[in-house]
Design a protein around this motif. Structure first.
Motif, PDB file in Angstrom:
ATOM      1  N   GLY A  53       0.749  -1.268   0.119  1.00  0.00           N
ATOM      2  CA  GLY A  53       0.016  -0.053  -0.048  1.00  0.00           C
ATOM      3  C   GLY A  53       0.735   1.279   0.120  1.00  0.00           C
ATOM      4  O   GLY A  53       0.311   2.299  -0.235  1.00  0.00           O
ATOM      5  N   ALA A  54       2.056   1.097   0.036  1.00  0.00           N
ATOM      6  CA  ALA A  54       3.045   2.157   0.144  1.00  0.00           C
ATOM      7  C   ALA A  54       2.839   3.004  -1.289  1.00  0.00           C
ATOM      8  O   ALA A  54       2.839   2.265  -2.205  1.00  0.00           O
ATOM      9  CB  ALA A  54       4.478   1.935   0.243  1.00  0.00           C
ATOM     10  N   THR A  55       2.342   4.115  -1.365  1.00  0.00           N
ATOM     11  CA  THR A  55       2.143   4.892  -2.599  1.00  0.00           C
ATOM     12  C   THR A  55       2.914   6.329  -2.824  1.00  0.00           C
ATOM     13  O   THR A  55       3.146   6.777  -1.786  1.00  0.00           O
ATOM     14  CB  THR A  55       0.732   4.946  -2.745  1.00  0.00           C
ATOM     15  OG1 THR A  55       0.228   5.555  -4.022  1.00  0.00           O
ATOM     16  CG2 THR A  55       0.109   6.043  -1.851  1.00  0.00           C
ATOM     17  N   VAL A  65       1.934  -5.128 -11.710  1.00  0.00           N
ATOM     18  CA  VAL A  65       3.099  -5.526 -12.071  1.00  0.00           C
ATOM     19  C   VAL A  65       3.259  -6.982 -11.336  1.00  0.00           C
ATOM     20  O   VAL A  65       2.878  -6.930 -10.220  1.00  0.00           O
ATOM     21  CB  VAL A  65       4.271  -4.802 -11.801  1.00  0.00           C
ATOM     22  CG1 VAL A  65       5.744  -5.480 -12.097  1.00  0.00           C
ATOM     23  CG2 VAL A  65       4.071  -3.540 -12.369  1.00  0.00           C
ATOM     24  N   TYR A  66       3.696  -8.115 -11.884  1.00  0.00           N
ATOM     25  CA  TYR A  66       3.679  -9.425 -11.386  1.00  0.00           C
ATOM     26  C   TYR A  66       5.134 -10.022 -11.631  1.00  0.00           C
ATOM     27  O   TYR A  66       5.667  -9.780 -12.788  1.00  0.00           O
ATOM     28  CB  TYR A  66       2.892 -10.270 -12.225  1.00  0.00           C
ATOM     29  CG  TYR A  66       1.498 -10.165 -11.631  1.00  0.00           C
ATOM     30  CD1 TYR A  66       0.788 -10.768 -10.680  1.00  0.00           C
ATOM     31  CD2 TYR A  66       0.729  -9.292 -12.703  1.00  0.00           C
ATOM     32  CE1 TYR A  66      -0.370 -10.321 -10.459  1.00  0.00           C
ATOM     33  CE2 TYR A  66      -0.601  -8.997 -12.344  1.00  0.00           C
ATOM     34  CZ  TYR A  66      -1.210  -9.620 -11.190  1.00  0.00           C
ATOM     35  OH  TYR A  66      -2.507  -9.289 -11.103  1.00  0.00           O
ATOM     36  N   LEU A  96       3.154  -7.170  -7.492  1.00  0.00           N
ATOM     37  CA  LEU A  96       4.081  -6.547  -6.712  1.00  0.00           C
ATOM     38  C   LEU A  96       3.951  -5.011  -6.538  1.00  0.00           C
ATOM     39  O   LEU A  96       4.460  -4.205  -5.895  1.00  0.00           O
ATOM     40  CB  LEU A  96       5.386  -6.764  -7.100  1.00  0.00           C
ATOM     41  CG  LEU A  96       5.949  -6.848  -8.193  1.00  0.00           C
ATOM     42  CD1 LEU A  96       6.884  -5.449  -8.330  1.00  0.00           C
ATOM     43  CD2 LEU A  96       7.062  -7.978  -8.565  1.00  0.00           C
ATOM     44  N   ALA A  97       3.249  -4.498  -7.651  1.00  0.00           N
ATOM     45  CA  ALA A  97       3.135  -3.078  -7.867  1.00  0.00           C
ATOM     46  C   ALA A  97       1.963  -2.720  -8.813  1.00  0.00           C
ATOM     47  O   ALA A  97       1.344  -3.790  -9.501  1.00  0.00           O
ATOM     48  CB  ALA A  97       4.100  -2.408  -8.447  1.00  0.00           C
ATOM     49  N   HIS A 123       2.515   0.028  -4.067  1.00  0.00           N
ATOM     50  CA  HIS A 123       3.252  -1.075  -3.785  1.00  0.00           C
ATOM     51  C   HIS A 123       2.169  -2.282  -3.314  1.00  0.00           C
ATOM     52  O   HIS A 123       1.383  -2.074  -2.528  1.00  0.00           O
ATOM     53  CB  HIS A 123       4.203  -1.055  -2.577  1.00  0.00           C
ATOM     54  CG  HIS A 123       5.345  -2.010  -2.718  1.00  0.00           C
ATOM     55  ND1 HIS A 123       5.116  -3.430  -2.610  1.00  0.00           N
ATOM     56  CD2 HIS A 123       6.577  -2.080  -3.455  1.00  0.00           C
ATOM     57  CE1 HIS A 123       6.100  -4.289  -2.590  1.00  0.00           C
ATOM     58  NE2 HIS A 123       7.146  -3.317  -3.124  1.00  0.00           N
ATOM     59  N   GLY A 124       2.199  -3.480  -4.041  1.00  0.00           N
ATOM     60  CA  GLY A 124       1.321  -4.672  -3.667  1.00  0.00           C
ATOM     61  C   GLY A 124       2.084  -5.356  -2.826  1.00  0.00           C
ATOM     62  O   GLY A 124       2.931  -5.066  -2.048  1.00  0.00           O
TER      63      GLY A 124
END
Length: 173
Positions: A9-11, A90-91, A98-99, A120-121
């Motif tokens: 969750g960081a964004t 993004v995988y 992951l994002a 961020h995922g």
């Protein structure tokens, strides 16, 4: 992992007003194969299927970081609202992203306000591994990466806009 120290969750995000009409910016942000010309980290992008620019379409991206580390990821388009919104997850090697990256466009005559965000995922990434290796520095590490991403976004948008303006002298595609 129950506590990911704030990674998920960081964004971060940026807003950049570019001297191009929205259709030209849309052409740029969806030109995955040109990101390597503009981005400080992404040096390669290519569509993996012929679906067009639609939700579910996939592309490959390759990134190189300042320390020389490289990643190869698969991205899946999650939003493709022509002239308005383009987004993808993004995988890496996991079934969870992951994002998440997203562009939102706001037409302003012959200018376009570009909003780009990164979130961020839950997937494994270099940031997550760095935070896990030094949990006491988690907040500083996360903020440092978010600041770097924001600077990279500004650079990419500016470089893209400059290239598109020079492509035809007026920014009209």
């Amino acid at each position: 992992m129950t506590d990911d120290l704030g990674v998920t969750g960081a964004t971060t995000g940026v807003e950049v007003l570019v001297q191009l009409p929205v259709h030209a910016v849309w052409t740029g942000i969806t030109a995955i194969d040109r990101y390597g010309e503009w981005s400080p980290e992404c040096y390669y992008g290519a569509w993996l299927d012929d679906r067009g620019i639609v939700a579910g379409a996939r592309f490959e991206a390759r990134n190189r970081f300042a320390d020389g580390f490289e990643t190869y990821v698969i991205c899946v388009v999650t939003a493709a609202e022509e002239l308005k919104r383009f987004a993808w997850d993004v995988y890496g090697d996991e079934p969870v992203p992951l994002a998440h990256w997203e562009y939102e466009l706001e037409a302003r005559g012959n200018e376009t306000l570009v909003r780009q965000t990164f979130t961020h995922g839950p997937g494994i990434s270099g940031l997550r591994l760095g935070v896990e290796s030094e949990p006491a520095q988690a907040a500083e590490t996360i903020q440092g990466r978010l600041d770097e991403l924001a600077a990279n976004m500004r650079h990419t948008i500016t470089a893209m806009a400059t290239a598109l303006v020079h492509a035809d002298g007026a920014g009209r595609q």
